[in-house]
Design a protein around this motif. Structure first.
Motif, mmCIF file in Angstrom:
data_model
loop_
_atom_site.group_PDB
_atom_site.id
_atom_site.type_symbol
_atom_site.label_atom_id
_atom_site.label_comp_id
_atom_site.label_asym_id
_atom_site.label_seq_id
_atom_site.Cartn_x
_atom_site.Cartn_y
_atom_site.Cartn_z
ATOM 1 N N LEU A 1 0.840 -1.282 0.112
ATOM 2 C CA LEU A 1 0.131 0.137 0.072
ATOM 3 C C LEU A 1 0.849 1.375 0.009
ATOM 4 N N LEU B 1 0.845 4.053 -2.821
ATOM 5 C CA LEU B 1 0.844 5.523 -2.404
ATOM 6 C C LEU B 1 1.857 6.179 -3.042
ATOM 7 N N LEU C 1 -5.909 4.802 -0.035
ATOM 8 C CA LEU C 1 -4.611 4.217 0.276
ATOM 9 C C LEU C 1 -4.304 4.432 1.866
#
Length: 132
Positions: free
Chosen positions: A89, A93, A111
């Motif tokens: 994640l 990002l 996110l």
């Protein structure tokens, strides 16, 4: 005055509970220094608090390391899964920030929310990991 300082007084029991909590906090910090053991450390802390504070059985130091040993394998694997997921994640990002500067806000928000839910879920999972 003798009642106040006796080992059975409310003050002495409260002070013992406070010292146990401080000891468990210090143990949690030191055993969580390698990031991959944070799950086993959290499960051990929950286990020791449940045994020593709520049930009044055992000693904080011994119960912590018993819980750490019992939950090490499961806690470490779970922590590694959460680290991989949150690392992915975080990579997404960073990559959305670099590639789409005009749509950054919407993807970043999604996110970050997913990462926050993952961290909350991990905290609850480690709390229920130990055997009662």
């Amino acid at each position: 005055m003798n009642n106040f300082l006796s080992p059975e007084s409310k003050f002495a029991r409260g002070f013992t509970t406070l010292v146990d909590i401080v000891i468990l906090g210090i143990l949690w910090i030191f055993t969580s220094i390698p990031i991959f053991t944070i799950g086993a450390s959290s499960a051990a802390m929950y286990y020791a608090i449940h045994k020593t504070i709520f049930q009044g059985r055992g000693y904080a130091f011994q119960e912590y390391f018993r819980g750490f040993k019992d939950n090490f394998k499961q806690g470490t694997v779970t922590t590694l899964c959460f680290l991989v997921y949150n690392g992915l994640l975080f990579y997404l990002l960073r990559s959305t920030t670099i590639q789409n500067p005009d749509k950054v806000v919407s993807w970043n928000f999604v996110l970050v929310i997913l990462m926050a839910f993952s961290i909350i879920w991990a905290a609850m999972l480690f709390a229920f990991m130990y055997e009662r």
